[in-house]
Design an enzyme around this catalytic site. Sequence first.
Site, PDB file in Angstrom:
ATOM      1  N   LYS A  27     -36.574  67.542  -0.878  1.00 37.79           N
ATOM      2  CA  LYS A  27     -37.385  67.840   0.419  1.00 37.79           C
ATOM      3  C   LYS A  27     -38.714  67.187   0.566  1.00 37.79           C
ATOM      4  O   LYS A  27     -39.714  67.265  -0.397  1.00 37.79           O
ATOM      5  CB  LYS A  27     -37.439  69.579   0.299  1.00 37.79           C
ATOM      6  CG  LYS A  27     -38.234  70.084   1.690  1.00 37.79           C
ATOM      7  CD  LYS A  27     -37.965  71.544   1.682  1.00 37.79           C
ATOM      8  CE  LYS A  27     -38.283  72.238   2.913  1.00 37.79           C
ATOM      9  NZ  LYS A  27     -38.132  73.637   3.157  1.00 37.79           N
ATOM     10  N   ASP A  48     -37.601  78.685  -3.204  1.00 37.17           N
ATOM     11  CA  ASP A  48     -37.115  79.440  -2.286  1.00 37.17           C
ATOM     12  C   ASP A  48     -36.641  80.604  -2.967  1.00 37.17           C
ATOM     13  O   ASP A  48     -35.321  81.268  -2.670  1.00 37.17           O
ATOM     14  CB  ASP A  48     -36.055  78.602  -1.921  1.00 37.17           C
ATOM     15  CG  ASP A  48     -36.058  77.376  -1.145  1.00 37.17           C
ATOM     16  OD1 ASP A  48     -37.410  77.357  -0.535  1.00 37.17           O
ATOM     17  OD2 ASP A  48     -35.640  76.373  -0.609  1.00 37.17           O
ATOM     18  N   GLU A  50     -38.276  84.906  -3.403  1.00 33.73           N
ATOM     19  CA  GLU A  50     -39.337  85.740  -2.742  1.00 33.73           C
ATOM     20  C   GLU A  50     -40.567  85.755  -3.789  1.00 33.73           C
ATOM     21  O   GLU A  50     -41.596  86.131  -3.351  1.00 33.73           O
ATOM     22  CB  GLU A  50     -38.703  87.379  -2.582  1.00 33.73           C
ATOM     23  CG  GLU A  50     -38.111  87.875  -3.723  1.00 33.73           C
ATOM     24  CD  GLU A  50     -36.486  87.697  -3.740  1.00 33.73           C
ATOM     25  OE1 GLU A  50     -35.757  88.362  -3.898  1.00 33.73           O
ATOM     26  OE2 GLU A  50     -36.210  86.461  -3.367  1.00 33.73           O
ATOM     27  N   GLN A  53     -42.692  82.777  -3.013  1.00 33.08           N
ATOM     28  CA  GLN A  53     -43.040  82.656  -1.780  1.00 33.08           C
ATOM     29  C   GLN A  53     -44.334  83.764  -1.654  1.00 33.08           C
ATOM     30  O   GLN A  53     -45.101  83.727  -0.837  1.00 33.08           O
ATOM     31  CB  GLN A  53     -41.947  82.998  -0.648  1.00 33.08           C
ATOM     32  CG  GLN A  53     -41.031  82.111  -0.535  1.00 33.08           C
ATOM     33  CD  GLN A  53     -41.296  80.883   0.137  1.00 33.08           C
ATOM     34  OE1 GLN A  53     -42.375  80.750   0.895  1.00 33.08           O
ATOM     35  NE2 GLN A  53     -41.075  79.710  -0.604  1.00 33.08           N
ATOM     36  N   HIS A 145     -52.652  86.308 -16.382  1.00 32.80           N
ATOM     37  CA  HIS A 145     -51.853  85.955 -15.530  1.00 32.80           C
ATOM     38  C   HIS A 145     -50.845  84.867 -16.160  1.00 32.80           C
ATOM     39  O   HIS A 145     -49.778  84.470 -15.524  1.00 32.80           O
ATOM     40  CB  HIS A 145     -52.334  85.473 -14.257  1.00 32.80           C
ATOM     41  CG  HIS A 145     -53.193  84.262 -14.211  1.00 32.80           C
ATOM     42  ND1 HIS A 145     -54.541  83.951 -14.646  1.00 32.80           N
ATOM     43  CD2 HIS A 145     -52.685  82.758 -14.088  1.00 32.80           C
ATOM     44  CE1 HIS A 145     -54.828  82.477 -14.667  1.00 32.80           C
ATOM     45  NE2 HIS A 145     -53.788  81.951 -14.485  1.00 32.80           N
ATOM     46  N   VAL A 206     -54.107  68.233 -14.418  1.00 29.62           N
ATOM     47  CA  VAL A 206     -54.041  68.309 -13.062  1.00 29.62           C
ATOM     48  C   VAL A 206     -54.288  69.441 -12.276  1.00 29.62           C
ATOM     49  O   VAL A 206     -54.346  69.497 -11.010  1.00 29.62           O
ATOM     50  CB  VAL A 206     -52.581  67.600 -12.820  1.00 29.62           C
ATOM     51  CG1 VAL A 206     -52.339  65.983 -13.467  1.00 29.62           C
ATOM     52  CG2 VAL A 206     -51.383  68.471 -13.531  1.00 29.62           C
ATOM     53  N   LYS A 246     -64.942  52.776 -19.530  1.00 28.89           N
ATOM     54  CA  LYS A 246     -65.752  52.765 -18.404  1.00 28.89           C
ATOM     55  C   LYS A 246     -65.741  54.329 -17.285  1.00 28.89           C
ATOM     56  O   LYS A 246     -66.542  54.062 -16.571  1.00 28.89           O
ATOM     57  CB  LYS A 246     -65.478  51.505 -17.716  1.00 28.89           C
ATOM     58  CG  LYS A 246     -64.063  51.624 -17.012  1.00 28.89           C
ATOM     59  CD  LYS A 246     -63.718  50.297 -16.448  1.00 28.89           C
ATOM     60  CE  LYS A 246     -64.445  49.906 -14.985  1.00 28.89           C
ATOM     61  NZ  LYS A 246     -63.982  48.592 -14.581  1.00 28.89           N
ATOM     62  N   TYR A 266     -67.559  79.820  -6.132  1.00 30.52           N
ATOM     63  CA  TYR A 266     -66.854  80.840  -6.973  1.00 30.52           C
ATOM     64  C   TYR A 266     -67.784  82.197  -7.220  1.00 30.52           C
ATOM     65  O   TYR A 266     -67.085  83.390  -7.100  1.00 30.52           O
ATOM     66  CB  TYR A 266     -66.099  80.412  -8.095  1.00 30.52           C
ATOM     67  CG  TYR A 266     -65.111  79.122  -7.966  1.00 30.52           C
ATOM     68  CD1 TYR A 266     -64.704  78.992  -6.824  1.00 30.52           C
ATOM     69  CD2 TYR A 266     -65.262  78.366  -8.963  1.00 30.52           C
ATOM     70  CE1 TYR A 266     -64.023  77.731  -6.474  1.00 30.52           C
ATOM     71  CE2 TYR A 266     -64.564  77.204  -8.875  1.00 30.52           C
ATOM     72  CZ  TYR A 266     -63.704  76.860  -7.630  1.00 30.52           C
ATOM     73  OH  TYR A 266     -63.076  75.870  -7.363  1.00 30.52           O
TER      74      TYR A 266
END
Length: 473
Positions: A27, A48, A50, A53, A145, A206, A246, A266
Amino acid sequence: MGDCSNGERLPRCNSGAAPFDSRKFSKHIHDNVHGNIYLDRQALKFIDTEQFQRLRELKQLGLTYMVYPGAVHSRFEHSLGVYWLASDAVHRLRTYQGQELGIESFDVQTVKLAGLLHDVGHGPFSHMFEREFLPRVRDGIKWSHEDMSLKMIDYIVDEHSIDIDSGTLKKVKEMIVASEEGKSVGTKEKQFLYDIVANGRNGIDVDKFDYIERDTRACGLGCNFQFQRLMETMRVIDNEICYRSKEYLTIHKLFSTRADLHRTVYTHPKVKAIDLMVVDALIKANDHLQIDSLIDEPAQYWMLDDTIVKTIETSTHQDLEESRNLIRRIRRRDIYQFCNEFAVPKENLEYFKNVTAQDIICSQKSDSQLNEEDVIVNNVKIDLTSGRNNPLERISFFQDYDSFEKSHIKDDRVSHLLPACYQDLIVRVYTRDPKLVQAVSNAFENFQMKTYGEKTQVHATPEKKKRLKYKEK
């Protein structure tokens, strides 16, 4: 950002993507930070649902949008961003060192899913929920969490019958908590893969790349850190991701930009004041709503998000009246008053103990009548990810692409302008009652005199604050 015509490095426009002929199964979406990104079929099985989402209802920066109006981005887009950057990183390593390192499709998929799902168990209101609300309603609780993310992943797989290899699932969960388990070099095979999403070895991952870029944009701030330079020059030596020497100052900018965000965004004094009010509102509502009972099982927990505030605000139940009044005070900008702050002197950092409301109360003048509930003390710690130590001492560098040895670099070999101290401790004091700003400010000054022999705050509390009264209802 990389040039698609540059044959000497992996093109930015294709980074993170699977081979072109497999994109027909992906997608394609456009992200406002990373541009075009592609979600593969396995990722979409999780997205996809709940439970995933739900992340749309968790603002990445919690209540910061009350001060920075643009900070309304969610954990949902952050998770997609980390997925894409994780994909980018592992594909780069596979392109340049895949045969040498034995990076397989299994490894690529595992890293991508770890990036996608690393925050699926996050609580409402950024980190305030687990760091400030839960400890006050459940004494001694150890809850994170990250651990809930592991439970939530298992729940999603079972609830939606997702077909995924048990080995992949195990490694995905290990990568998500790698920063908790890490802090030192691990012994896992292909340990470098565990450093991509949540790096406990040296803090370069990342996850930081995405939230630093995304948060600075949302708040309208400039960012002179370019994560792309690190992505394009990283290399694995002795099972560790290393960087060209460098790029030393680029990595320093990563940590200093993160520290600047903590100071200016924050932990912004007014953001924190609103945080404190919501914590009080949640605590007062907890007996009626049983909010803390939702954290034990993912089947209930996924129903908890930032909309809990709207639930309180719109309820007419008498048991929620105090909480409702606090939320309405926030809406009307009648927030807890920030009185003043001081930075702990450098020579006192090592043995500093958190200041409490009781410390301030004990410093008030004899004619004052402050109570502990009138005062809130916020002890703010800002560092470069390694406490009082230099985080760059944990980074391994290589000289150029012809070298096969890694080494560490000392600050003074690069620049004498780099900091000699790597941590700030800031003590801030607030009052719940605007009429008490002057009394609390005076007690706070007395505390500084008793503790340090001088006022360490930069300036006195403004006179207009001392004259504040409750707003007319």
